[in-house]
Design an enzyme around this catalytic site. Structure first.
Site: not given
Ligand SMILES: *[C@@H]1O[C@H](CO)[C@@H](O)[C@H](O)[C@H]1NC(C)=O
Ligand SMILES: *[C@@H]1O[C@H](CO)[C@@H](O)[C@H](O)[C@H]1NC(C)=O
Ligand SMILES: *[C@@H]1O[C@H](CO)[C@@H](O)[C@H](O)[C@H]1NC(C)=O
Ligand SMILES: *[C@@H]1O[C@H](CO)[C@@H](O)[C@H](O)[C@H]1NC(C)=O
Ligand SMILES: *[C@@H]1O[C@H](CO)[C@@H](O)[C@H](O)[C@H]1NC(C)=O
Length: 645
Positions: A179, A259
């Site tokens: 991320e 995710e």
């Protein structure tokens, strides 16, 4: 060599070495290709670092039986490189064994080796010793950071290379960073450097990828040439819109949610997170119906044993349990969510037949009476192997070469304080919680963002002991350079406190070597609302004649306030039932023994329920992670907002 031995050797050989294969992104047909065939993964996250090694196989088998064809794990750098160049890869840290097990069970692996991982793990997996350079810019082209990353990856990546699918192993894809688009630095040179580094160690054939929030804003700094861009998002939203964000970065190729949140994380003092099974099942079905690849985060959360939990901002540390409301519980138990997910997967792929490994049995070992041992201040000679460091001003954990746990800061009152006088941290520099006493009497608690002042009284020259607890480093956002200890000066009234003696404490070593003794008789405890931070010990024998003991259990500390607990020297983690929501701590059977009494050691920081009368801890079969919490928070936690990045 006998024929039999030869046969066994051959078998082992065949077992550990798969056929080299191919795995790639097919941009024309918007899919992955494995050995030339169209391939889609349905994966689940499992962090080997949160599960005792003896249970890896059980958890992986349960994942396989749910219909998954892959698992995803992080590799936390700080778990393996405790100090520069000192690597640990054995026992619970044997990541190669984990990869081998996954392959033997029939699961492919999606590997996320960082260097930064987030993951609600101390400092997002970065080693605290990086902070030896005070102004280091983590996750950037800062040359000192890059030097450390290069050395670590130079050790790790060659080790995992044989486990790539191309080389006959289970690893189909490798994530670079994590991320990154959510981080303020937005340093493309850093991401380019990592790409080159990963390629130089792993070769040109492996599929490297990135993961970012499902928004064009996140992908802007997170995605880069040569790394396949994927997104992450939870249930309940608009799946099409979320994948549109991925399409913005990758107009062609497989859709991937790296995710998909089956549950959510917890923080001390906030309500336990629960995500409804129906919502998870519905969104999962939508994702799979689009032909997308998915990783369920978490499939099993596990436990932040020891000191490994991270924290969010504004400072909110995560508890010991990382149950996550995942389909397999913290203890690996099958849940309603597990079976619901299995039913959804069954509609999209053939799932294995045969028995699912059952939930492991739990045993209630009952009540264990605890006896007071030494206070921390009384045990300094045992706890501080290296002896104290003296200085005019307080030093941080890192300056004292300590990464985790507790440091005791000692000074003297410079003047008479006949009336209550504020001892304060005007710059909010207690990281993270401090237990203050004057001449052996507790004076109160300082806590980051919450309590910057306590009143003290005492004569000039009185001894002031301040035990500072590192509650876990921030793992997300711009504040990951999270120094611990007294990170700024303390004041008494208007004056700066000077002349410190600082004790690095090796509590884990002292506990596991059984060095803590009983308390020496002292004057009756002075009347104080809190007691001094102290150790307590007790033991229990596992009964004879009951088959299959030891079994897993949960420890509960009713009426205890806050501290750390060990069994047979194994650090189970922090307990804090007075703040919640976690009440019980998971105790895996492998740390228990039938051969000797099992020793429970508690470090209670605030007040033990031991005087007057006896006190005890309790073993039970039922976890409690969702106690109601006092909503005494001054701030409203706004996690993951733009301000925190
Ligand atoms: C979901 O998002 C897509 C693409 O942005 C849009 O066309 C669609 O109307 C949305 N669906 C719902 C139910 O909001
Ligand atoms: C310290 O004592 C003063 C005077 O009694 C009081 O006003 C103040 O609230 C106390 N501060 C704390 C943190 O207890
Ligand atoms: C404490 O104050 C002194 C004098 O102003 C300063 O030099 C020192 O850096 C401060 N220490 C910390 C830890 O802030
Ligand atoms: C617990 O402590 C006792 C006394 O020190 C020791 O004899 C025993 O072996 C310990 N138990 C374990 C499991 O280490
Ligand atoms: C906690 O979870 C249990 C089990 O799911 C449930 O029965 C109970 O009502 C929950 N308690 C609270 C306070 O939410």
């Amino acid at each position: 060599m006998s024929l039999l031995r030869f046969g066994v050797t051959l078998l082992l050989f065949a077992y550990s070495l798969g056929e080299p294969g191919t795995f790639s992104v097919d941009y024309e047909n918007d899919c992955f290709r494995k050995d030339g065939e169209v391939f889609r993964y349905i994966s689940g996250s499992i962090h080997y670092n949160r599960i005792p090694r003896v249970y890896w196989k059980d958890r992986l088998l349960k994942m396989y039986m749910a219909g998954l064809n892959a698992v995803q794990t992080y590799i936390p750098w700080n778990y393996h490189e405790e100090s520069p160049g000192r690597y640990s890869f054995s026992g619970d840290q044997d990541v190669e064994y984990f990869l081998q097990l996954a392959q033997d069970i029939g699961l492919l692996v999606i590997l996320r080796p960082g260097p930064y991982i987030c993951g609600e793990w101390d400092m997002g997996g970065l080693p605290a010793w990086l902070l030896n350079k005070k102004d280091i810019v983590l996750r950037s082209s800062d040359p000192d950071y890059i030097t450390a990353v290069d050395a670590w990856m130079g050790k790790l990546l060659p080790m995992i290379k044989p486990y790539l699918y191309q080389n006959g192993g289970p690893i189909i894809t490798v994530q670079v960073e994590n991320e990154y688009g959510s981080y303020f630095a937005c340093d493309y040179n850093y991401m380019r450097h990592l790409t080159k580094l990963f390629r130089s160690h792993l070769g040109d054939d492996v599929v490297l990828f990135t993961t970012d929030g499902a928004g064009v804003g996140f992908l802007k700094c997170g995605s880069i040439q040569d790394l396949y861009a994927t997104v992450d998002f939870g249930p309940g939203g608009n799946v099409t819109a979320a994948f549109d964000a991925q399409r913005h970065a990758e107009p062609r190729g497989p859709l991937v949610n790296s995710e998909f949140y089956t549950g959510w994380l917890d923080h001390w003092g906030s309500r336990h997170s629960v995500v409804s099974t129906t919502r998870v099942a519905k969104s999962l079905n939508e994702i799979l119906s689009m032909g997308a690849n998915v990783n369920l985060y978490m499939f099993i959360g596990g436990t932040n044993f020891g000191y490994w939990n991270g924290a969010n901002t504004p400072f909110a540390p995560q508890p010991t349990s990382y149950d996550y409301d995942a389909p397999l519980s913290e203890a690996g138990d099958l849940t309603e969510k597990y079976f619901a997910i299995r039913e959804v997967i069954k509609m999209h792929r053939k799932i294995p037949e045969g028995p699912i490994p059952p939930t492991t049995p739990k045993f209630a070992y009952g009540t264990v009476v605890m006896k007071q041992l030494q206070t921390v201040s009384d045990a300094l000679e045992i706890l501080s192997f290296s002896g104290p460091v003296k200085g005019m001003y307080p030093q941080t954990f890192i300056e004292l070469s300590q990464a985790f746990g507790y440091v005791l800061y000692r000074t003297r009152l410079p003047v008479d304080c006949n009336t209550p006088t504020p001892l304060s941290s005007p710059l909010n520099g207690v990281h993270d919680r401090a237990y203050v006493s004057v001449d052996g009497v507790s004076a109160g608690i300082l806590e980051r963002n919450r309590a910057i002042s306590v009143n003290v009284t005492g004569k000039s020259g009185s001894q002031v002991d301040i035990l500072v607890e590192n509650m876990g480093r921030i793992n997300y956002g711009k504040s990951i350079n999270d120094f611990k200890g007294l990170v700024s000066n303390l004041t008494l009234g208007a004056d700066t406190l000077l002349g410190w003696t600082m004790y690095s404490l090796s509590i884990d070593e002292a506990v596991s070597q059984g060095l803590l003794g009983e308390t020496k008789p002292t004057a009756p405890p002075a009347p104080a609302a809190l007691s001094l931070p102290a150790f307590y010990g007790g033991s229990f024998i596992i009964p004879d004649g009951i088959p299959d003991l030891p079994q897993d259990t949960y420890i509960k500390l009713p009426q205890w306030r806050k501290g750390q607990v060990w069994i047979n020297g194994f650090n189970l983690g922090r307990y804090w039932p007075s703040r919640g929501p976690q009440i019980t701590l998971f105790v895996p059977a492998n740390i228990l023994t039938t051969a000797a009494p099992n020793n429970v050691t508690v470090l209670e920081l605030e007040e033990a329920p031991c005087s007057p009368g006896t006190c005890s801890v309790e073993f039970t079969t039922t976890p409690v992670l969702n106690a109601t919490v006092q909503s005494d928070l001054k701030q409203h936690w706004r996690l993951f907002t733009v301000d925190d990045l």
